[in-house]
Design an enzyme around this catalytic site. Structure first.
Site, short mmCIF file in Angstrom:
data_model
loop_
_atom_site.label_atom_id
_atom_site.label_comp_id
_atom_site.label_asym_id
_atom_site.label_seq_id
_atom_site.Cartn_x
_atom_site.Cartn_y
_atom_site.Cartn_z
N ASP A 181 5.44 35.41 41.66
CA ASP A 181 5.24 36.86 41.75
C ASP A 181 4.64 37.42 40.46
O ASP A 181 4.35 36.66 39.51
CB ASP A 181 6.61 37.49 42.05
CG ASP A 181 6.52 38.69 42.97
OD1 ASP A 181 5.45 39.31 43.03
OD2 ASP A 181 7.54 39.01 43.60
N GLU B 185 0.07 38.15 43.27
CA GLU B 185 -0.17 39.26 42.35
C GLU B 185 -0.67 40.48 43.11
O GLU B 185 -1.25 41.38 42.54
CB GLU B 185 -1.08 38.86 41.18
CG GLU B 185 -2.39 38.19 41.53
CD GLU B 185 -3.44 39.14 42.05
OE1 GLU B 185 -3.43 39.37 43.28
OE2 GLU B 185 -4.27 39.62 41.27
N TRP B 186 -0.41 40.50 44.42
CA TRP B 186 -0.64 41.67 45.30
C TRP B 186 -2.11 42.07 45.40
O TRP B 186 -2.43 43.21 45.71
CB TRP B 186 0.21 42.86 44.84
CG TRP B 186 1.58 42.49 44.35
CD1 TRP B 186 2.47 41.70 45.02
CD2 TRP B 186 2.20 42.84 43.10
NE1 TRP B 186 3.61 41.55 44.27
CE2 TRP B 186 3.47 42.24 43.09
CE3 TRP B 186 1.79 43.61 42.02
CZ2 TRP B 186 4.35 42.38 42.02
CZ3 TRP B 186 2.67 43.76 40.95
CH2 TRP B 186 3.93 43.15 40.96
N GLY B 187 -3.01 41.13 45.08
CA GLY B 187 -4.44 41.43 45.21
C GLY B 187 -5.00 42.25 44.07
O GLY B 187 -6.17 42.63 44.10
N ASP C 77 3.21 44.74 49.13
CA ASP C 77 4.12 44.17 50.12
C ASP C 77 3.98 44.76 51.53
O ASP C 77 3.94 45.98 51.71
CB ASP C 77 5.58 44.38 49.68
CG ASP C 77 5.92 43.56 48.46
OD1 ASP C 77 5.01 42.95 47.86
OD2 ASP C 77 7.11 43.55 48.08
#
Ligand code: GLA
Length: 686
Positions: free
Chosen positions: A172, A205-207, A227
């Site tokens: 994460d 890394e959520w884009g 998320d």
């Protein structure tokens, strides 16, 4: 979850009627068909292990931090007894919440109240069932749930996981101020290799830094968004969102997925609280169309038969697991009536007709738009119902219920490519500027190669489905050529790179943002920037600046900005230097957070901010530097100024520093085009 800006974060019936046919015919005229450039070369972290998208289960969506070994073991048993293992689900991944601290040697300590038998015991249990085992950690000092992160402990963590028999690591991106994504994920990827155990690295890394552009080979899959939430189309203020929005954000990412390297639109919400059975069908089908990793996120032990049937639907899963590994693309979106296609290994095309509107609607696809000859019979199979439908000569038409999807596999006679052209046959571009060019290809399913005749003059990179980014590097002429694998059609576009028209001493810096552009006409500067943010410790933005010494002020009128992200920014900045973690003070306009005064006091340190009222554009901004004191003003007319606020930095800037206009889109894969005029930089007497 916390995100980068200091702003808080984490079936239908088949039939037809004349009106519809007429609509189809008129819509066909305006269809712009897209095509996917396929790549057959297999690269990846451990390509042999993820030739098709990884499948499994992860604890987070259903249990969050309330996870323990009892739950996991029950899920493992159910994965086998309920047929998920047989359907292809392999990885059992424990997300955040299993770790508690580190021992004196730095080795991670498992929370023994939750996992009394330890992690190795669980991994062994999972392996004894013929499944694989995964675990969660974080690049930062802590995980998103506040547990110990892997920062500085990557080698020992990878060794520990290898010792336990871990097969999959989700890493994460919380608590990473000042860190850079590619560097941190490479450290873990190298540590995994050094451990000697092939463990898939799932980058999370959520884009934020467009991982699809750099993560192939470092990890096996990468999250593309913040998320997923247990809802159809909600949006949380910190960025979490329902699957429909996530689907949207993945619509243009197909060129970057393939065997061994996958875009990850996040774990499934199928079978949790909020989605209706219809929405669960659609969510699952669309993830399969995306060639997404299929990581179930519900409680497998307690799910009902409907959910179970969705998760193991063999012909839907087969789309996802198709060996070609092509991510599906959207060929049409008519106010929420979306048509997606995914080429399959057997020469057929999977088509999903997705209705995200609130009412039932007739939807269609033609043979022609998916690369087959109209007028020649094509077979159609319904993949949810697993039955063949009547064959078609040109159009497959069906009624799709609200929020529902119909998924069919169509095979006809392949049509040769008839159209291949760039949207602009010639482009004039100033040096240092960028532009997107698009290709139209009909029918839409053909691999294409696009090249620049002189990469030193204008380089070209993929920027989406059939979309390419030209970067003008040196004055001169070059040609961009597209050709199809069949070799019978080609297209070209002439690029003329002109001198930059930015008046001296202004200079464009793309701070970690290879998408920055700027031009000047009649007193107006147009600056386009991408970039995740100017925040944290690793800024990415476009900065049109000049060098100044001692004290000065800058004023300008912000005329417009195009990006609507709440935290996109357009404004004025004093900056010590052009490194991504330099000290700075800036005053910016944002689309939904008013005017914001932000600064970084220590190089590499985190940022601070104060927000003011929402402005109307155009607005004049002024920022002055006197010694260590920076003062910000705004004005509607450039005459009467309202004092906004003052920032005092701990230390003086170096004598020479940069001052200028700053533009950021707050997402490394979108752009913010902003215009400024009345720009003035004036030295101030000591
Ligand atoms: C982040 C990730 C989620 C989950 C949580 C755990 O929000 O994006 O998928 O792993 O952290 O804390």
């Amino acid at each position: 979850m916390t995100i980068s800006n200091g702003d808080a974060l984490p079936k239908g019936k088949h039939g037809s009627n004349n009106r519809i046919i007429r609509e189809i015919i008129s819509m066909k005229k305006i269809l712009v068909l897209v095509l996917l450039a396929t790549q057959t070369v297999v690269f990846g972290q451990f390509p042999e292990l993820a030739k098709t998208p990884p499948m499994g289960w992860n604890s987070w969506n259903a249990f969050a931090l309330e996870i323990n070994s009892k739950i996991v073991m029950a899920v493992v048993d159910s994965m086998v007894s309920k047929g998920l293992a047989e359907a292809g689900y392999q990885y059992i991944v424990i997300d955040d919440g299993w770790q508690i601290s580190r021992d004196e040697k730095g080795k991670i300590i498992v929370d023994s109240t939750r996992f009394p038998e330890g992690i190795k015991y669980l991994a062994d249990y999972v392996h004894s069932k013929g499944l694989k085992f995964g675990i969660y950690t974080c690049c930062g000092t802590k995980t998103c749930g506040g547990k110990p992160g892997s920062y500085g402990y990557e080698a020992i963590d990878a060794e520990t996981y290898a010792e336990w028999g871990v097969d999959f690591i989700k890493e994460d991106w919380c608590y990473t101020d000042g860190l850079e994504t590619q560097t941190q994920y490479s450290i873990m990827s190298d540590a995994i290799r050094a451990s000697g155990r092939p463990m898939l690295l799932s980058i999370c890394e959520w884009g934020v830094s467009s991982p699809w552009e750099w993560a192939e080979g470092i990890g096996t899959m990468w999250r593309t968004t913040t998320d997923i939430q247990d809802c159809f189309d909600c949006i949380r203020d910190w960025g979490g969102m329902g699957w429909v929005h996530i689907l949207e954000k993945n619509a243009d990412l197909a060129p970057w997925a393939g065997p061994g390297h996958w875009n990850d639109p996040d774990m499934l919400e199928v079978g949790n609280q909020a989605l209706t059975p219809v929405e669960c069908h659609s969510h699952f089908a669309m993830w399969c169309m995306l060639a997404a990793p299929l990581i179930a996120g519900n409680n497998i032990s307690t799910m009902n038969d409907t959910i179970e049937a969705i998760l193991i639907a063999p012909e839907i899963i087969a789309i996802d697991q198709d060996p070609l590994g092509i991510q599906g693309i959207r060929i049409r979106n008519n106010n929420g009536l979306q048509v997606w296609q995914k080429p399959l290994n057997d020469g057929s095309i999977a088509v999903a007709l997705l209705n995200v509107t609130k009412s039932s609607a007739p939807m269609f696809v033609t043979l022609e738009e998916i690369g087959f000859k109209n007028g020649v019979s094509g077979s159609v199979r319904d993949l949810w119902e697993r039955r063949d439908l009547v064959s078609i000569k040109d159009t497959f038409l069906t009624e799709v219920e609200p929020h529902g999807v119909v998924v069919v596999k169509i095979k006809g006679e392949k049509a040769p490519v008839s159209v291949l052209k760039f949207d602009q046959p010639s482009i004039d571009l100033n040096k240092d500027n960028h532009k997107l060019i698009k290709l139209t290809v009909l029918p839409s399913v053909t691999p294409i190669t696009v090249t620049s005749s002189n990469e030193d003059i204008a380089s070209i990179t993929i920027s989406g489905v059939n979309t390419y980014r030209l970067a003008a590097k040196k004055e001169g002429t070059c040609t961009i050529k597209a050709s199809i694998s069949e070799g019978n059609l080609s297209a070209s576009c002439k690029v003329l790179v002109l001198p930059s028209n930015i008046p001296l001493p202004w200079r464009l810096d793309d701070i970690k943002d290879d998408k920055a552009s700027a031009s000047y006409e009649n007193g107006t500067f147009s600056i386009e920037g991408g970039g995740a943010d100017i925040w944290g410790g690793n800024d990415q933005f476009a900065f049109l600046n000049r060098e100044m010494a001692n004290d000065s002020y800058i004023l300008a009128r912000v005329i417009s900005m195009t990006n609507t992200d709440p935290w996109a920014k357009t404004g004025l900045m004093f900056r010590e230097n052009n490194t991504p973690n330099s000290r700075f003070v800036m005053i910016s306009v944002t689309p939904a957070n008013g005017i914001t005064l932000q600064w970084r006091d220590a190089s590499g340190g985190s940022c601070n901010k104060r927000d003011f009222s929402v402005p109307e554009l155009p607005v004049y901004l002024k920022l002055s530097k006197i010694g260590d004191t920076f003062t910000a003003y705004k004005s509607s007319n450039g005459i009467i100024w309202d004092l906004l606020g003052e920032v005092i930095l701990t230390d003086l800037f170096a004598e020479k520093y940069l001052v200028g206009m700053e533009v950021v889109s707050h997402s490394s894969h979108s752009l913010n085009l902003s215009k400024f005029d009345n720009v003035k930089v004036t030295p101030l007497e000591k």
